[in-house]
Design a protein around this motif. Sequence first.
Motif, PDB file in Angstrom:
ATOM      1  N   ARG A  25      25.064 -23.914  16.000  1.00 37.78           N
ATOM      2  CA  ARG A  25      25.782 -22.971  16.858  1.00 37.78           C
ATOM      3  C   ARG A  25      26.850 -22.229  16.063  1.00 37.78           C
ATOM      4  N   THR A  26      27.542 -22.959  15.197  1.00 38.74           N
ATOM      5  CA  THR A  26      28.583 -22.339  14.375  1.00 38.74           C
ATOM      6  C   THR A  26      27.989 -21.265  13.476  1.00 38.74           C
ATOM      7  N   ALA A  27      26.898 -21.583  12.794  1.00 36.25           N
ATOM      8  CA  ALA A  27      26.262 -20.632  11.869  1.00 36.25           C
ATOM      9  C   ALA A  27      25.723 -19.410  12.610  1.00 36.25           C
ATOM     10  N   VAL A  28      25.103 -19.635  13.758  1.00 36.55           N
ATOM     11  CA  VAL A  28      24.530 -18.532  14.531  1.00 36.55           C
ATOM     12  C   VAL A  28      25.639 -17.617  15.045  1.00 36.55           C
ATOM     13  N   LEU A  29      26.691 -18.191  15.605  1.00 34.93           N
ATOM     14  CA  LEU A  29      27.783 -17.371  16.117  1.00 34.93           C
ATOM     15  C   LEU A  29      28.447 -16.589  14.993  1.00 34.93           C
ATOM     16  N   GLU A  30      28.634 -17.221  13.855  1.00 35.02           N
ATOM     17  CA  GLU A  30      29.241 -16.538  12.704  1.00 35.02           C
ATOM     18  C   GLU A  30      28.414 -15.319  12.301  1.00 35.02           C
ATOM     19  N   GLN A  31      27.099 -15.471  12.275  1.00 27.33           N
ATOM     20  CA  GLN A  31      26.215 -14.345  11.928  1.00 27.33           C
ATOM     21  C   GLN A  31      26.337 -13.213  12.944  1.00 27.33           C
ATOM     22  N   LEU A  32      26.381 -13.559  14.218  1.00 25.02           N
ATOM     23  CA  LEU A  32      26.429 -12.535  15.257  1.00 25.02           C
ATOM     24  C   LEU A  32      27.785 -11.847  15.345  1.00 25.02           C
ATOM     25  N   VAL A  33      28.839 -12.530  14.926  1.00 25.44           N
ATOM     26  CA  VAL A  33      30.156 -11.900  14.892  1.00 25.44           C
ATOM     27  C   VAL A  33      30.135 -10.772  13.849  1.00 25.44           C
ATOM     28  N   GLU A  34      29.387 -10.982  12.772  1.00 32.90           N
ATOM     29  CA  GLU A  34      29.286  -9.958  11.726  1.00 32.90           C
ATOM     30  C   GLU A  34      28.494  -8.757  12.206  1.00 32.90           C
ATOM     31  N   SER A  35      27.365  -8.997  12.891  1.00 34.89           N
ATOM     32  CA  SER A  35      26.563  -7.895  13.437  1.00 34.89           C
ATOM     33  C   SER A  35      25.437  -8.444  14.299  1.00 34.89           C
ATOM     34  N   PRO A  36      24.968  -7.639  15.262  1.00 35.42           N
ATOM     35  CA  PRO A  36      23.820  -8.056  16.072  1.00 35.42           C
ATOM     36  C   PRO A  36      22.626  -8.359  15.162  1.00 35.42           C
ATOM     37  N   SER A  37      21.759  -9.258  15.623  1.00 32.88           N
ATOM     38  CA  SER A  37      20.669  -9.690  14.760  1.00 32.88           C
ATOM     39  C   SER A  37      19.526 -10.315  15.562  1.00 32.88           C
ATOM     40  N   THR A  38      18.390 -10.457  14.902  1.00 33.14           N
ATOM     41  CA  THR A  38      17.243 -11.152  15.490  1.00 33.14           C
ATOM     42  C   THR A  38      17.285 -12.615  15.060  1.00 33.14           C
ATOM     43  N   PRO A  39      16.651 -13.496  15.826  1.00 29.16           N
ATOM     44  CA  PRO A  39      16.617 -14.907  15.425  1.00 29.16           C
ATOM     45  C   PRO A  39      16.024 -15.122  14.029  1.00 29.16           C
ATOM     46  N   SER A  40      14.953 -14.404  13.701  1.00 26.27           N
ATOM     47  CA  SER A  40      14.335 -14.601  12.386  1.00 26.27           C
ATOM     48  C   SER A  40      15.256 -14.136  11.256  1.00 26.27           C
ATOM     49  N   SER A  41      15.995 -13.088  11.494  1.00 24.43           N
ATOM     50  CA  SER A  41      16.950 -12.608  10.487  1.00 24.43           C
ATOM     51  C   SER A  41      18.083 -13.624  10.290  1.00 24.43           C
ATOM     52  N   ILE A  42      18.569 -14.193  11.385  1.00 24.07           N
ATOM     53  CA  ILE A  42      19.615 -15.227  11.296  1.00 24.07           C
ATOM     54  C   ILE A  42      19.075 -16.428  10.515  1.00 24.07           C
ATOM     55  N   ALA A  43      17.851 -16.828  10.838  1.00 19.16           N
ATOM     56  CA  ALA A  43      17.233 -17.976  10.161  1.00 19.16           C
ATOM     57  C   ALA A  43      17.104 -17.719   8.661  1.00 19.16           C
ATOM     58  N   SER A  44      16.669 -16.542   8.275  1.00 19.43           N
ATOM     59  CA  SER A  44      16.493 -16.278   6.845  1.00 19.43           C
ATOM     60  C   SER A  44      17.828 -16.178   6.114  1.00 19.43           C
ATOM     61  N   ARG A  45      18.849 -15.608   6.749  1.00 19.04           N
ATOM     62  CA  ARG A  45      20.164 -15.499   6.097  1.00 19.04           C
ATOM     63  C   ARG A  45      20.877 -16.847   5.973  1.00 19.04           C
ATOM     64  N   THR A  46      20.658 -17.725   6.947  1.00 19.08           N
ATOM     65  CA  THR A  46      21.374 -19.009   6.942  1.00 19.08           C
ATOM     66  C   THR A  46      20.565 -20.136   6.318  1.00 19.08           C
ATOM     67  N   GLY A  47      19.243 -19.936   6.215  1.00 19.73           N
ATOM     68  CA  GLY A  47      18.382 -21.001   5.711  1.00 19.73           C
ATOM     69  C   GLY A  47      18.093 -22.068   6.767  1.00 19.73           C
ATOM     70  N   LEU A  48      18.429 -21.778   8.026  1.00 18.26           N
ATOM     71  CA  LEU A  48      18.183 -22.729   9.112  1.00 18.26           C
ATOM     72  C   LEU A  48      16.788 -22.523   9.683  1.00 18.26           C
ATOM     73  N   PRO A  49      16.161 -23.601  10.150  1.00 17.58           N
ATOM     74  CA  PRO A  49      14.849 -23.455  10.802  1.00 17.58           C
ATOM     75  C   PRO A  49      14.959 -22.587  12.056  1.00 17.58           C
ATOM     76  N   ILE A  50      13.970 -21.744  12.282  1.00 18.59           N
ATOM     77  CA  ILE A  50      13.982 -20.820  13.426  1.00 18.59           C
ATOM     78  C   ILE A  50      14.108 -21.568  14.759  1.00 18.59           C
ATOM     79  N   THR A  51      13.531 -22.765  14.848  1.00 18.84           N
ATOM     80  CA  THR A  51      13.631 -23.522  16.102  1.00 18.84           C
ATOM     81  C   THR A  51      15.084 -23.869  16.417  1.00 18.84           C
TER      82      THR A  51
END
Length: 100
Positions: A25-51
């Motif tokens: 949740r922390t990583a996802v929120l941090e990404q979205l604070v920077e800019s709107p994004s798709t789940p797959s883009s968040i996953a690739s930038r953070t290295g987290l599994p898409i699930t």
Amino acid sequence: MENERNEDATNDWDQIGFIISSKYRTAVLEQLVESPSTPSSIASRTGLPITHVSRALRSLRDRSLVELLVSKEKRKGRIYGVTERGQHLWKRIETEGLID
């Protein structure tokens, strides 16, 4: 009025505790604070599994901290953004030094 402020502050801390208790949740929120994004883009930038990204988005959305910026019917290319409330709480998290 004082009680209302105390309830708001307590609610803020409840929400903050919810966010920071999950690295996803922390990583996802941090990404979205920077800019709107798709789940797959968040996953690739953070290295987290898409699930995990999808689950984090769902739980943050349930608490009105992030929102879907495209039609609910859209299955591919869903773009998420942070809400005003999510932005406010993220600033508090950073100000209080609650993340590494």
